[in-house]
Design a protein around this motif. Structure first.
Motif, PDB file in Angstrom:
ATOM      1  N   ILE A   1     -12.152   6.649  47.039  1.00 28.45           N
ATOM      2  CA  ILE A   1     -11.385   6.236  48.214  1.00 28.45           C
ATOM      3  C   ILE A   1     -12.327   5.766  49.316  1.00 28.45           C
ATOM      4  O   ILE A   1     -12.089   4.741  49.962  1.00 28.45           O
ATOM      5  CB  ILE A   1     -10.486   7.389  48.701  1.00 28.45           C
ATOM      6  CG1 ILE A   1      -9.356   7.603  47.700  1.00 28.45           C
ATOM      7  CG2 ILE A   1      -9.924   7.092  50.088  1.00 28.45           C
ATOM      8  CD1 ILE A   1      -8.495   8.806  47.992  1.00 28.45           C
ATOM      9  N   LEU A   2     -13.416   6.495  49.524  1.00 26.38           N
ATOM     10  CA  LEU A   2     -14.390   6.090  50.543  1.00 26.38           C
ATOM     11  C   LEU A   2     -15.002   4.735  50.213  1.00 26.38           C
ATOM     12  O   LEU A   2     -15.212   3.901  51.103  1.00 26.38           O
ATOM     13  CB  LEU A   2     -15.481   7.147  50.686  1.00 26.38           C
ATOM     14  CG  LEU A   2     -15.073   8.451  51.366  1.00 26.38           C
ATOM     15  CD1 LEU A   2     -16.204   9.459  51.291  1.00 26.38           C
ATOM     16  CD2 LEU A   2     -14.667   8.192  52.797  1.00 26.38           C
TER      17      LEU A   2
ATOM     18  N   GLU B   1     -12.516   2.098  51.043  1.00 30.44           N
ATOM     19  CA  GLU B   1     -12.444   1.902  52.490  1.00 30.44           C
ATOM     20  C   GLU B   1     -13.634   1.083  52.983  1.00 30.44           C
ATOM     21  O   GLU B   1     -13.475   0.204  53.841  1.00 30.44           O
ATOM     22  CB  GLU B   1     -12.408   3.252  53.207  1.00 30.44           C
ATOM     23  CG  GLU B   1     -11.095   3.969  53.077  1.00 30.44           C
ATOM     24  CD  GLU B   1     -11.110   5.339  53.750  1.00 30.44           C
ATOM     25  OE1 GLU B   1     -12.167   5.743  54.289  1.00 30.44           O
ATOM     26  OE2 GLU B   1     -10.061   5.987  53.740  1.00 30.44           O
ATOM     27  N   ARG B   2     -14.824   1.353  52.464  1.00 32.73           N
ATOM     28  CA  ARG B   2     -16.004   0.582  52.857  1.00 32.73           C
ATOM     29  C   ARG B   2     -15.837  -0.891  52.493  1.00 32.73           C
ATOM     30  O   ARG B   2     -16.182  -1.788  53.261  1.00 32.73           O
ATOM     31  CB  ARG B   2     -17.256   1.143  52.188  1.00 32.73           C
ATOM     32  CG  ARG B   2     -17.801   2.350  52.879  1.00 32.73           C
ATOM     33  CD  ARG B   2     -19.166   2.729  52.298  1.00 32.73           C
ATOM     34  NE  ARG B   2     -19.205   4.168  52.199  1.00 32.73           N
ATOM     35  CZ  ARG B   2     -19.336   4.883  51.095  1.00 32.73           C
ATOM     36  NH1 ARG B   2     -19.492   4.287  49.939  1.00 32.73           N
ATOM     37  NH2 ARG B   2     -19.334   6.188  51.115  1.00 32.73           N
TER      38      ARG B   2
ATOM     39  N   LYS C   1     -13.383  -2.521  54.926  1.00 29.46           N
ATOM     40  CA  LYS C   1     -14.005  -2.791  56.224  1.00 29.46           C
ATOM     41  C   LYS C   1     -14.958  -3.974  56.128  1.00 29.46           C
ATOM     42  O   LYS C   1     -15.015  -4.807  57.030  1.00 29.46           O
ATOM     43  CB  LYS C   1     -14.755  -1.556  56.713  1.00 29.46           C
ATOM     44  CG  LYS C   1     -13.833  -0.454  57.190  1.00 29.46           C
ATOM     45  CD  LYS C   1     -14.631   0.759  57.634  1.00 29.46           C
ATOM     46  CE  LYS C   1     -13.698   1.888  58.038  1.00 29.46           C
ATOM     47  NZ  LYS C   1     -14.425   3.105  58.411  1.00 29.46           N
TER      48      LYS C   1
END
Length: 113
Positions: free
Chosen positions: A68-69, A72-73, A76
């Motif tokens: 998930i991280l 998200e990166r 972005k």
């Protein structure tokens, strides 16, 4: 484990000696110690299995969180224009997902006014 002191153990031993007698007491102690050993082993096996399952669940959660991280990166980075959007083709072939670039030949340049 049960917080049994020396005096309590001595009292239990004296009562067992009076109830069972000196002939049967050694056999009863052996039998009781076997059962206690089996219970300890089964509890330790059960505890190890539960800890292993909890560890496996924790690893799954951690991997899921890392995925998930990472997503998200990427999102972005895409918003900032650093990363190009990934193709959403089911085939997995990136050449089919992007249209071919228009090629300009020398004839096209001369034919244009």
């Amino acid at each position: 484990m049960f917080d049994i002191g020396f005096t309590e153990l001595l009292l239990v031993g004296l009562v067992a000696l009076l109830v069972l007698g000196p002939e049967r007491l050694p056999g009863a102690v052996r039998t009781a110690s076997r059962w206690i050993g089996r219970l300890k082993r089964s509890f330790s096996t059960f505890k190890a299995e539960v800890e292993r399952e909890i560890g496996a669940d924790e690893i799954r959660r951690q991997l899921h969180s890392e995925q998930i991280l990472e997503l998200e990166r990427e999102m972005k980075a895409m918003k900032r224009g650093i990363l190009a959007p990934m193709p959403t083709s089911d085939t997995g072939n990136s050449a089919e997902a992007t249209p071919p670039a228009a090629e300009t030949t020398s004839q096209d340049k001369t034919a244009q006014p």
